[in-house]
Design a protein around this motif. Structure first.
Motif, mmCIF file in Angstrom:
data_model
loop_
_atom_site.group_PDB
_atom_site.id
_atom_site.type_symbol
_atom_site.label_atom_id
_atom_site.label_comp_id
_atom_site.label_asym_id
_atom_site.label_seq_id
_atom_site.Cartn_x
_atom_site.Cartn_y
_atom_site.Cartn_z
ATOM 1 N N LEU A 153 0.855 -1.185 0.000
ATOM 2 C CA LEU A 153 0.000 0.000 0.000
ATOM 3 C C LEU A 153 0.891 1.235 0.000
ATOM 4 O O LEU A 153 1.889 1.280 0.728
ATOM 5 C CB LEU A 153 -0.912 0.018 1.225
ATOM 6 C CG LEU A 153 -1.827 -1.198 1.445
ATOM 7 C CD1 LEU A 153 -2.724 -0.965 2.663
ATOM 8 C CD2 LEU A 153 -2.660 -1.488 0.222
ATOM 9 N N ASP A 172 -4.461 8.981 -6.825
ATOM 10 C CA ASP A 172 -4.538 7.624 -7.363
ATOM 11 C C ASP A 172 -4.307 7.610 -8.870
ATOM 12 O O ASP A 172 -3.606 6.747 -9.397
ATOM 13 C CB ASP A 172 -5.901 7.007 -7.042
ATOM 14 C CG ASP A 172 -6.076 6.685 -5.564
ATOM 15 O OD1 ASP A 172 -5.069 6.614 -4.840
ATOM 16 O OD2 ASP A 172 -7.237 6.509 -5.133
ATOM 17 N N THR A 180 4.349 3.438 -6.661
ATOM 18 C CA THR A 180 4.298 1.995 -6.454
ATOM 19 C C THR A 180 5.470 1.311 -7.146
ATOM 20 O O THR A 180 6.143 0.446 -6.564
ATOM 21 C CB THR A 180 2.968 1.425 -6.977
ATOM 22 O OG1 THR A 180 1.881 2.025 -6.262
ATOM 23 C CG2 THR A 180 2.906 -0.085 -6.797
ATOM 24 N N GLU A 200 -2.598 -2.244 -5.197
ATOM 25 C CA GLU A 200 -3.800 -1.417 -5.276
ATOM 26 C C GLU A 200 -4.238 -1.252 -6.731
ATOM 27 O O GLU A 200 -3.405 -1.189 -7.635
ATOM 28 C CB GLU A 200 -3.528 -0.050 -4.649
ATOM 29 C CG GLU A 200 -3.230 -0.119 -3.156
ATOM 30 C CD GLU A 200 -2.803 1.220 -2.590
ATOM 31 O OE1 GLU A 200 -3.668 1.926 -2.034
ATOM 32 O OE2 GLU A 200 -1.613 1.561 -2.716
ATOM 33 N N ARG A 229 -9.552 -3.056 -2.011
ATOM 34 C CA ARG A 229 -9.579 -1.827 -1.204
ATOM 35 C C ARG A 229 -10.940 -1.558 -0.573
ATOM 36 O O ARG A 229 -11.234 -0.433 -0.185
ATOM 37 C CB ARG A 229 -9.158 -0.603 -2.037
ATOM 38 C CG ARG A 229 -7.757 -0.670 -2.585
ATOM 39 C CD ARG A 229 -7.434 0.531 -3.478
ATOM 40 N NE ARG A 229 -7.240 1.759 -2.715
ATOM 41 C CZ ARG A 229 -7.043 2.950 -3.280
ATOM 42 N NH1 ARG A 229 -7.043 3.058 -4.600
ATOM 43 N NH2 ARG A 229 -6.864 4.010 -2.540
#
Length: 295
Positions: A153, A172, A180, A200, A229
């Motif tokens: 995460l 996001d 990430t 994610e 999520r």
């Protein structure tokens, strides 16, 4: 390629807080409700498993409330993943006073799952400590049959969120995938090679490809599972469609989106058998959706 479809119910802190609405430790009857809910989800996956073949169903379940159901799943031929991190912590800490091997030796899961909150632009010292703890576990697992499943995460740092006007959805879409991939590079740079990465939901095909490439660079044999999520059905299906169309993603690990409604009914006095059937049907619906989206 064989896909992996994990039904995730290793929730502990969030189960107490969000599902049971508890502010402290559960009373005996509340504890029993949570244990029974773990049994419902276990039975749901056992019921659904024959329809998943030749792909792989995996039960992701904790030892605190669900440990007693692990032998049942294993006897039915369902692979099991179990968490070894303390629930709900900002920094990775292991169960059993820092001895995760106790959980592994007690249950012998197929996958040892670790959740880590790791932002490469965040606290450098904390990131180093977390990688060190991962290395210790990875070294212990070396040569053993259990494989490492790492749930990554990437929570935004305040400055990163401020750069997108404090809009989590913009973070996001615009920032998370790059962070990430960088986190994967840093973790793999310490010699860590998880067999599976729980990731994610990617917001675009480009984001998914970027993450999958980082995983492949770290370990060509590793796969990515997209996690749910706790999002609504439409969001989860969007992430599944993107993942399924991306080489390197090998399935999903979805929990609350699948079992929340059925277990709410069960916890309110509903029939266990009906809850089992509802969870199994919801899980299989997402399995079919993912398979149909694979390119």
């Amino acid at each position: 390629m064989t896909q992996i479809f994990a039904l995730a119910f290793d929730h502990r802190n969030s189960l107490r807080r969000d599902f049971m609405h508890l502010t402290g430790q559960p009373a005996p009857e509340q504890h029993s409700t949570m244990v029974a809910a773990k049994g419902v989800v276990t039975d749901a996956l056992i019921e659904a498993a024959p329809q998943v073949s030749p792909d792989t169903p995996v039960l992701l379940i904790d030892h605190e409330y669900g440990g007693q159901f692990v032998p049942r799943a294993q006897a039915a031929g369902v692979k099991v993943a179990m968490p070894v991190e303390e629930s709900g912590q900002a920094e990775l800490r292991y169960l059993c006073d820092g001895h995760p091997e106790r959980v592994v030796d007690a249950h012998h899961p197929d996958y040892v799952k670790v959740l880590i909150r790791y932002n490469p632009g965040g606290d450098t010292a904390m990131n180093e400590r977390q990688r060190g703890r991962l290395r210790k576990l990875s070294d212990w697992l070396d040569g053993r049959p259990e494989r490492l499943m790492l749930e990554l995460l990437v929570p935004p740092e305040p400055a990163q969120l401020a750069a997108v006007a404090d809009d989590q959805s913009r973070f996001d879409r615009e920032t998370r995938a790059a962070l990430t991939a960088a986190a994967i590079d840093q973790i793999a740079g310490d010699g860590l090679r998880p067999a599976l990465w729980k990731i994610e939901g990617p917001e675009s095909l480009q984001d998914a490809a970027r993450i999958a490439e980082a995983v492949r660079a770290a370990n060509p044999d590793a796969g990515c599972l997209v996690l749910g999520r706790g999002a609504d059905d439409a969001a989860v299906r969007r992430w599944l469609a993107i993942a399924a169309a991306t080489d390197g993603f090998t399935g999903f690990a979805v929990g609350r989106t699948i079992w929340w409604d059925a277990l709410k009914g069960f916890a309110g006095g509903g029939d266990a058998g009906a809850a089992v059937r509802a969870v199994a049907a919801r899980y299989l619906d997402l399995v079919r959706y993912y398979r149909a989206a694979v390119t």
